[in-house]
Write a protein that holds these residues in place. Structure first.
Motif, mmCIF file in Angstrom:
data_model
loop_
_atom_site.group_PDB
_atom_site.id
_atom_site.type_symbol
_atom_site.label_atom_id
_atom_site.label_comp_id
_atom_site.label_asym_id
_atom_site.label_seq_id
_atom_site.Cartn_x
_atom_site.Cartn_y
_atom_site.Cartn_z
ATOM 1 N N LYS A 76 -15.968 28.024 -13.817
ATOM 2 C CA LYS A 76 -16.392 26.804 -13.461
ATOM 3 C C LYS A 76 -16.812 26.670 -11.999
ATOM 4 N N LYS A 77 -15.972 27.265 -11.064
ATOM 5 C CA LYS A 77 -16.403 26.990 -9.568
ATOM 6 C C LYS A 77 -17.742 27.859 -9.219
ATOM 7 N N LEU A 78 -17.942 29.045 -9.710
ATOM 8 C CA LEU A 78 -18.986 29.925 -9.569
ATOM 9 C C LEU A 78 -20.262 29.068 -10.168
ATOM 10 N N THR A 79 -20.021 28.653 -11.405
ATOM 11 C CA THR A 79 -21.128 27.955 -11.941
ATOM 12 C C THR A 79 -21.531 26.909 -11.220
ATOM 13 N N THR A 80 -20.723 26.146 -10.637
ATOM 14 C CA THR A 80 -21.188 24.791 -9.607
ATOM 15 C C THR A 80 -21.982 25.380 -8.606
ATOM 16 N N VAL A 81 -21.604 26.523 -8.122
ATOM 17 C CA VAL A 81 -22.394 26.813 -6.870
ATOM 18 C C VAL A 81 -23.638 27.332 -7.386
ATOM 19 N N LEU A 82 -23.958 27.852 -8.424
ATOM 20 C CA LEU A 82 -25.199 28.159 -8.901
ATOM 21 C C LEU A 82 -26.015 27.202 -9.451
ATOM 22 N N LEU A 83 -25.319 25.861 -9.620
ATOM 23 C CA LEU A 83 -26.261 24.959 -10.017
ATOM 24 C C LEU A 83 -27.146 24.532 -8.965
ATOM 25 N N ALA A 84 -26.524 24.739 -7.477
ATOM 26 C CA ALA A 84 -27.334 24.397 -6.446
ATOM 27 C C ALA A 84 -28.711 25.311 -6.226
ATOM 28 N N LEU A 85 -28.262 26.497 -6.356
ATOM 29 C CA LEU A 85 -29.693 27.441 -6.506
ATOM 30 C C LEU A 85 -30.522 27.165 -7.470
ATOM 31 N N TYR A 127 -25.044 29.693 -18.714
ATOM 32 C CA TYR A 127 -26.596 29.986 -18.659
ATOM 33 C C TYR A 127 -27.229 28.573 -19.063
ATOM 34 N N PHE A 128 -26.688 27.809 -20.115
ATOM 35 C CA PHE A 128 -27.072 26.583 -20.348
ATOM 36 C C PHE A 128 -27.168 25.709 -19.358
ATOM 37 N N SER A 129 -25.885 25.648 -18.582
ATOM 38 C CA SER A 129 -25.746 24.729 -17.293
ATOM 39 C C SER A 129 -26.822 24.727 -16.481
ATOM 40 N N ILE A 130 -27.099 26.251 -16.092
ATOM 41 C CA ILE A 130 -27.959 26.633 -15.234
ATOM 42 C C ILE A 130 -29.347 25.818 -15.369
ATOM 43 N N CYS A 131 -29.851 26.074 -16.712
ATOM 44 C CA CYS A 131 -31.115 25.854 -17.133
ATOM 45 C C CYS A 131 -31.271 24.406 -17.206
ATOM 46 N N MET A 132 -30.123 23.652 -17.669
ATOM 47 C CA MET A 132 -29.835 22.326 -17.709
ATOM 48 C C MET A 132 -30.421 21.559 -16.542
ATOM 49 N N ILE A 133 -29.786 21.901 -15.510
ATOM 50 C CA ILE A 133 -30.137 21.265 -14.104
ATOM 51 C C ILE A 133 -31.374 21.440 -13.570
ATOM 52 N N ALA A 134 -31.918 22.634 -13.776
ATOM 53 C CA ALA A 134 -33.096 23.131 -13.587
ATOM 54 C C ALA A 134 -34.171 22.224 -14.391
ATOM 55 N N PHE A 135 -34.025 21.809 -15.773
ATOM 56 C CA PHE A 135 -34.864 20.917 -16.453
ATOM 57 C C PHE A 135 -34.640 19.618 -15.794
ATOM 58 N N MET A 136 -33.446 19.098 -15.280
ATOM 59 C CA MET A 136 -33.428 17.561 -14.771
ATOM 60 C C MET A 136 -34.162 17.616 -13.394
ATOM 61 N N SER A 137 -34.022 18.770 -12.673
ATOM 62 C CA SER A 137 -34.621 18.764 -11.180
ATOM 63 C C SER A 137 -35.897 18.770 -11.529
ATOM 64 N N SER A 179 -30.193 16.675 -0.669
ATOM 65 C CA SER A 179 -29.591 16.099 -1.826
ATOM 66 C C SER A 179 -28.708 16.922 -2.542
ATOM 67 N N ILE A 180 -29.487 17.992 -2.781
ATOM 68 C CA ILE A 180 -28.771 19.053 -3.835
ATOM 69 C C ILE A 180 -27.393 19.513 -3.279
ATOM 70 N N LEU A 181 -27.390 19.863 -1.856
ATOM 71 C CA LEU A 181 -26.155 20.293 -1.137
ATOM 72 C C LEU A 181 -25.200 18.862 -1.347
ATOM 73 N N THR A 182 -25.600 17.967 -1.053
ATOM 74 C CA THR A 182 -24.616 16.796 -0.877
ATOM 75 C C THR A 182 -23.946 16.653 -2.301
ATOM 76 N N GLY A 183 -24.924 16.430 -3.517
ATOM 77 C CA GLY A 183 -24.471 16.440 -4.861
ATOM 78 C C GLY A 183 -23.429 17.495 -5.095
ATOM 79 N N ILE A 184 -23.766 18.683 -5.109
ATOM 80 C CA ILE A 184 -22.900 19.903 -5.367
ATOM 81 C C ILE A 184 -21.543 19.736 -4.673
#
Length: 720
Positions: free
Chosen positions: A70-79, A119-129, A149-154
């Protein structure tokens, strides 16, 4: 006080509260920090709103199995968000290229789920962004602000999810058990009120039924938590099987009390002062017993003493035409209450032994079978089918969006994409589509009215309230969640676009209906997975588990018996039945016509009730004393019952001509066995105990035969 306790118990493990709190705090913190930065460094308020979106997504879409993942996925969401935002701002002027990129993200979000939720999480935040960038017409000069904003939110999502409001499995289990005990005591309080009042109060009885059902839901929650959390970490000395058995017995006592109290009142049994007083004493003493408290053993001793008093009273009453049936009901209550008290003493003994020997650590055995399951069906995988559906529906949504509302061309796509998420069958897609449409319609009306009267800081405060209520109510009702989400969007449009008008909200509702309509149409036409097929699969899975459960139970009467926790299997059966009922909900609620599904579910629910009573009402010995004739006859019953379950499975699947056999003759033979030998009192008593233990076997078979015949099965002759 009752309503306060009910509120405390209403959220087992406080999962909804903690999730909604984390999301709301993450959104508030992200927005406020970015507003402060904007105030001193310059910038647009859109950056603050986007920080809130990222802070929300950083908690909601992270669903990996372990905390490390979960921690790694959270970081990857920012990227992922940064890349999507950059591409979105760059492709904004290219129109069709932006559409194709968004469709690619939609396809990958569903296709890559086969490899894990990350992978769903990464694509989902990409879609919303990307969606956010196109909604606000973000140009390249605004990208640095949105990166902030991304850095702050993550950062805030990480902080609240893993540091400040860290969900430890042990704490969740402890809170879930607390909710279970509170609901059990509330149910017992209601039983006490009903028993004290000699008159028949139908409203109280209905209320009791609702409370019993709610307790069953809580039992399943705790059972699921026990599948991933070792109770010995919280209560040293306790094993998972011990705690599961106690939960099962408690839930079964309530399920037994509800219909039994009703029938006792119908037979006027509670007008007998001695019976009523003794029964009240047993129920009150069980309610007062704090099973997991080492210092409260005397309450258990009181419960055991009151149960013995009831037992002695029953021995003085000879069954006759007037009291035979209600004596049986009280004996059932006494039997299951005895299981609870015995189990509670076992828990207390384990706790005391662990305390005396200073057991501080337990060997944790966790089997993490993370091997990828092989897809046994030929052809395209379900995730690929769903991705293709989303790709086709998404393409049509974009075309329709450009034609109907070019200013907000992706609104239809958003609704279409979301309605396809997590809906395995056509029926579930339709239900979700209708729920989303209703929630959006009502939320748009409320949001439009509220936005007219709120300004400035009031909008911000209401926005945060909407966030909390949306995600607190999501597990309860998708319609309510969409109501608050639509209100939230109305307030966001009011803030971001400098005002909101009636035409904008009407367009939002129409786009939602169009999007969910497209999603449903494509799911029904392209690789459709019919609700009936899913119900058939779930029913067969339930019957297979029932067969395993019944076979393990009957094996207790023979030498081939091996130790097996039947309570675990009973709780699994309960969960499988709930899944089946949920899968069938579009059918029995009339979305696609009932066609007998309600009757099928009613019979399966009765079978499940009888199956649980095999364990709840039977003797808790590892092996029961039987003679050779009884064992041979019961082995024949076991084979016949297994064949009947297989025949019912075949009838459910519609395979050929299923054959079933009635076991009435075998039942008569079992009940006549004592007459064929010169039995002493001890042997006769033992045989009566055996008859009591197999009573629900006959009920299960009767229900299976009835349902199989309703589905077209034919009786099987004795010589076949």
């Amino acid at each position: 006080m009752r309503y306060w306790h009910r509120l405390l118990a209403s959220d087992p493990g406080r999962k909804r509260l903690r999730t909604a709190s984390k999301v709301t705090l993450s959104v508030i913190s992200s927005v406020m920090v970015m507003l402060i930065i904007i105030l001193y460094a310059g910038g647009q308020v859109t950056a603050a709103i986007f920080a809130g979106v990222v802070g929300m997504m950083g908690i909601l879409v992270v669903n990996d199995d372990t905390e490390k993942e979960k921690k790694l996925t959270t970081v990857l969401l920012a990227l992922s968000s940064a890349c999507s935002l950059t591409i979105g701002s760059w492709l904004a002027k290219w129109g069709m290229a932006a559409d194709l990129f968004l469709l690619l993200v939609v396809f990958l979000a569903l296709y890559l789920q086969r490899f894990g939720s990350r992978y769903f999480s990464i694509c989902m935040i990409a879609f919303m962004s990307f969606y956010f960038a196109t909604l606000l017409k973000v140009d390249f000069t605004q990208v640095p602000w949105l990166f902030a904003s991304i850095l702050t939110g993550i950062l805030f999502a990480y902080f609240y999810n893993f540091i400040l409001i860290h969900d430890k499995p042990e704490e969740v289990l402890k809170r879930s058990m607390a909710s279970f005990h509170i609901q059990a005591n509330l149910t017992l309080n209601l039983v006490i009120e009903i028993v004290r009042d000699i008159k028949m109060d139908k409203q109280r009885l209905l209320n009791l039924d609702r409370n019993v059902k709610k307790l069953g839901d809580y039992a399943r929650v705790v059972s699921n938590e026990l599948g991933t959390t070792e109770p010995g970490e919280i209560w040293p000395g306790l094993s998972t099987s011990q705690l599961r058995l106690y939960i099962f017995d408690t839930a079964m006592l309530m399920e037994t009390l509800s219909p039994s109290i009703r029938r006792l009142k119908e037979h006027r049994a509670l007008e007998n002062h001695a019976i009523r007083s003794s029964l009240l004493q047993v129920i009150q003493s069980i309610r007062e017993a704090e099973v997991l408290n080492r210092e409260q053993v005397h309450y258990l001793e009181n419960a055991a003493a009151s149960l013995q008093t009831l037992r002695e009273l029953l021995w003085t009453l000879n069954p006759d035409e007037d009291n035979g049936e209600w004596l049986y009901l009280i004996r059932r209550i006494e039997s299951i209450a005895n299981h609870i008290i015995d189990g509670a003493f076992g828990l207390q003994q384990s706790l005391q032994q662990a305390n005396e020997h200073h057991i501080g650590q337990r060997t944790e055995e966790q089997e993490n079978d993370e091997q990828e399951e092989q897809d046994e069906e030929y052809g395209i995988r379900p995730t690929t089918k769903k991705a293709i559906q989303a790709l086709i529906a998404g393409g049509l949504s974009i075309v329709l969006g450009h034609i109907y509302s070019p200013a907000h061309q992706y609104w239809i796509l958003l609704s279409c994409f979301v309605v396809l998420l997590g809906t395995e069958t056509v029926g579930r897609t339709l239900v979700k589509a209708v729920q989303r449409s209703i929630g959006t319609f009502l939320g748009a009306i409320a949001g439009f009215i509220i936005a007219m009267y709120l300004t400035g800081i009031q909008d911000i405060v209401m926005l945060f309230i909407c966030v909390f209520l949306a995600f607190y109510l999501l597990p309860i009702s998708y319609t309510l969640m969409m109501f608050w989400i639509t209100m939230l969007l109305a307030l966001m449009y009011d803030i971001l676009l400098g005002g909101i008008n009636q035409q904008l909200m009407i367009a939002r509702v129409i786009d939602t209906v169009a999007g969910v309509g497209l999603g449903f149409a494509v799911s029904a036409l392209i690789y459709p997975h019919r609700t009936r097929d899913k119900v058939t699969t779930s029913t067969v899975e339930y019957l297979n588990s029932l067969k395993e459960y019944v076979n393990n139970y009957i094996d207790r009467f023979s030498e081939k018996h091996t130790a097996f926790n039947l309570a675990d299997l009973a709780l699994e059966l309960d969960q499988l039945l709930e899944t089946l009922i949920e899968d069938a909900s579009p059918l029995y609620r009339g979305w696609f016509g009932r066609s007998g599904i309600q009757q099928q579910l009613t019979v399966l629910t009765a079978i499940n009730f009888y199956a649980k009573h095999l364990t709840a009402s039977s003797t808790r010995k590892s092996q029961l004393n039987t003679d050779e004739r009884f064992e041979d006859l019961l082995n024949h019953v076991q084979r016949s019952l297994t064949e009947n379950i297989d025949a019912l499975s075949a009838a459910v699947r519609g395979e050929g001509q299923a054959r079933i056999v009635n076991l009435d003759e075998e039942r008569r033979q079992v009940e006549r066995l004592p007459e064929k030998s010169k039995s002493n009192d001890h042997e006769l008593l033992n045989h009566l105990r055996l008859l009591h233990n197999v009573h629900y076997i006959w009920r299960i078979n009767e229900s299976i035969v009835y349902l199989a015949r309703q589905l077209g099965a034919e009786p099987k002759s004795k010589d076949q």
